[in-house]
Design a protein around this motif. Structure first.
Motif, short mmCIF file in Angstrom:
data_model
loop_
_atom_site.label_atom_id
_atom_site.label_comp_id
_atom_site.label_asym_id
_atom_site.label_seq_id
_atom_site.Cartn_x
_atom_site.Cartn_y
_atom_site.Cartn_z
N GLN A 95 45.83 34.20 40.32
CA GLN A 95 44.78 34.40 39.31
C GLN A 95 44.95 35.76 38.65
N ASP A 96 44.43 35.87 37.43
CA ASP A 96 44.32 37.18 36.79
C ASP A 96 43.08 37.86 37.38
N ALA A 97 43.28 39.05 37.91
CA ALA A 97 42.18 39.76 38.57
C ALA A 97 41.06 40.12 37.60
N GLN A 98 41.35 40.08 36.30
CA GLN A 98 40.31 40.40 35.31
C GLN A 98 39.37 39.22 35.10
N GLN A 99 39.75 38.05 35.62
CA GLN A 99 38.89 36.87 35.49
C GLN A 99 38.81 36.18 36.84
N LEU A 100 38.46 36.95 37.82
CA LEU A 100 38.46 36.47 39.20
C LEU A 100 37.46 35.33 39.38
N LYS A 101 37.91 34.24 39.98
CA LYS A 101 37.00 33.11 40.19
C LYS A 101 37.37 32.44 41.50
N LEU A 102 36.63 32.75 42.54
CA LEU A 102 36.89 32.17 43.85
C LEU A 102 35.61 31.49 44.33
N ALA A 103 35.78 30.49 45.18
CA ALA A 103 34.60 29.74 45.64
C ALA A 103 33.70 30.63 46.50
N LYS A 104 34.32 31.46 47.33
CA LYS A 104 33.54 32.28 48.26
C LYS A 104 32.99 33.51 47.55
N LYS A 105 31.70 33.76 47.75
CA LYS A 105 31.06 34.89 47.04
C LYS A 105 30.51 35.93 48.00
N ASP A 106 30.92 35.84 49.27
CA ASP A 106 30.31 36.77 50.24
C ASP A 106 31.35 37.40 51.17
N TYR A 107 32.46 37.86 50.60
CA TYR A 107 33.47 38.57 51.41
C TYR A 107 32.84 39.83 52.02
N ASP A 108 33.33 40.19 53.19
CA ASP A 108 32.80 41.38 53.88
C ASP A 108 33.41 42.68 53.36
N ALA A 109 34.59 42.58 52.73
CA ALA A 109 35.26 43.78 52.25
C ALA A 109 36.30 43.39 51.21
N ALA A 110 36.72 44.40 50.42
CA ALA A 110 37.80 44.18 49.45
C ALA A 110 38.79 45.33 49.56
N PHE A 111 40.06 45.00 49.27
CA PHE A 111 41.14 45.99 49.40
C PHE A 111 42.02 45.89 48.16
N LEU A 112 42.12 46.98 47.43
CA LEU A 112 42.94 47.02 46.21
C LEU A 112 43.89 48.21 46.32
N CYS A 113 45.18 47.97 46.17
CA CYS A 113 46.15 49.05 46.35
C CYS A 113 47.17 49.01 45.22
N TRP A 114 47.24 50.05 44.46
CA TRP A 114 48.21 50.17 43.33
C TRP A 114 48.08 49.00 42.36
N LEU A 115 46.85 48.52 42.14
CA LEU A 115 46.63 47.42 41.19
C LEU A 115 46.05 47.90 39.87
N LEU A 116 44.97 48.68 39.94
CA LEU A 116 44.19 48.98 38.73
C LEU A 116 45.01 49.73 37.68
N GLU A 117 46.02 50.48 38.14
CA GLU A 117 46.88 51.21 37.19
C GLU A 117 47.59 50.25 36.22
N HIS A 118 47.74 48.97 36.62
CA HIS A 118 48.51 48.02 35.82
C HIS A 118 47.63 47.13 34.93
N VAL A 119 46.33 47.21 35.09
CA VAL A 119 45.45 46.23 34.48
C VAL A 119 44.77 46.82 33.23
N PRO A 120 44.84 46.13 32.10
CA PRO A 120 44.21 46.69 30.89
C PRO A 120 42.72 47.00 31.07
N ASP A 121 41.99 46.12 31.81
CA ASP A 121 40.54 46.31 31.93
C ASP A 121 40.14 46.44 33.42
N PRO A 122 40.30 47.64 33.99
CA PRO A 122 40.00 47.81 35.42
C PRO A 122 38.53 47.56 35.78
#
Ligand SMILES: C[S@@+](CC[C@H](N)C(=O)[O-])C[C@H]1O[C@@H](n2cnc3c(N)ncnc32)[C@H](O)[C@@H]1O
Length: 270
Positions: A95-122
């Motif tokens: 998926q494109d992280a700028q249009q994230l769409k997953l069934a589960k909406k209650d994750y306990d945590a998120a981990f992003l590493c060296w991603l946002l530098e590459h994305v036009p709309d962080p």
């Protein structure tokens, strides 16, 4: 939405570099990552699964959903994480992280590493992540802050190349200095309890071996954009040859210094 290109490319060498990088930087990236009593983790921009593999090793009870927009990266992740995928510890989504769409909406945590530098709309990425987290969930972001690089002895070819590297990334809607903006971006995306920490790599004659190893490691990052920089005419082969000579000096000179800092941010979903 702004056009997106990817600075490093997706060839085999770059994919192996990501695996090496994750293991090499593990002591720095994972300091303070506490997922011990969490059940589910959303990893966005999981790439070839380099961090996913480390997360599984460190937190074997965690169930991880990895998301990346590149099928080429996910193909490698599928190989590396074969056993974890089979046992359901890891799930991968393209998926494109700028249009994230997953069934589960209650994750306990998120981990992003060296991603946002590459994305036009962080901010779009961070807002999307927040919508998939339960109230009180933690997000961990590790991002580059390329303005912080310092080398002694003075290395003009290296610095010229580094300027072009960062300028190229800006020109393709990336963000080579985004570490410094993480606090603001998380606030914009609606996170609370935001903490940012500068994590420096600072090596001199007190640790000459580490200094050489880090200089070498960092040089590999620069070289990952060599083809793009040559193709765009931003640097020539002479500059690259001179830069290689400078790197050898920084690796060996008695008074050499290597300094670079990235930024780690943590925040809570409201
Ligand atoms: C530098 S790699 C880091 C991968 C991994 N986090 C790691 O540390 O090894 C950046 C990754 O972000 C992915 N990526 C870039 N833009 C993306 C987007 N808009 N949506 C999802 N993934 C994206 C790329 O495909 C690449 O795998």
């Amino acid at each position: 939405m702004a056009r997106q290109e990817y600075l490093h490319g997706f060839d085999r060498k770059e994919q192996m570099r990501l695996l090496h990088q994750a293991r090499f930087l593990e002591p720095y990236v994972y300091r303070g990552v506490d997922l011990e009593f969490k059940e589910t983790l959303l990893e966005v921009g999981c790439g070839v699964g380099a961090q996913t593999e480390i997360l599984c090793r460190r937190f074997p009870d965690l169930k991880i959903t990895g998301v990346d927009r590149s099928d080429a990266q996910l193909a490698v992740a599928r190989k590396i994480l074969k056993a974890k995928l089979k046992h359901g510890q890891v799930t991968l989504r393209e998926q494109d992280a700028q249009q994230l769409k997953l069934a589960k909406k209650d994750y306990d945590a998120a981990f992003l590493c060296w991603l946002l530098e590459h994305v036009p709309d962080p901010v779009a990425v961070l807002k999307g992540v927040r919508k998939h987290l339960r109230k009180g969930a933690t997000i961990y972001c590790s991002e580059v802050f390329n303005q912080t690089l310092f080398l002694e002895p003075y290395s003009p070819a290296y610095l010229k190349y580094w300027f072009e590297f960062n300028d190229l990334q800006c020109s393709i809607n990336g963000h080579p200095f985004i570490g410094a903006q993480l606090g603001h971006l998380l606030k914009e995306a609606g996170f609370v309890n935001i903490q940012t920490e500068i994590r420096p790599f600072h090596f001199d004659s007190r640790e000459p071996e580490k200094r050489a190893t880090f200089t070498e490691y960092f040089f590999d990052i620069l070289l990952s954009a060599e083809d793009s920089l040559l193709a765009s005419g931003r640097v020539d082969k002479k500059t690259i040859a001179e830069m290689k000579r400078e790197v050898e000096v920084v690796k060996k000179a008695k008074d050499a210094v290597f300094f670079y800092a990235f930024v780690r941010a943590t925040a809570t979903a409201p």
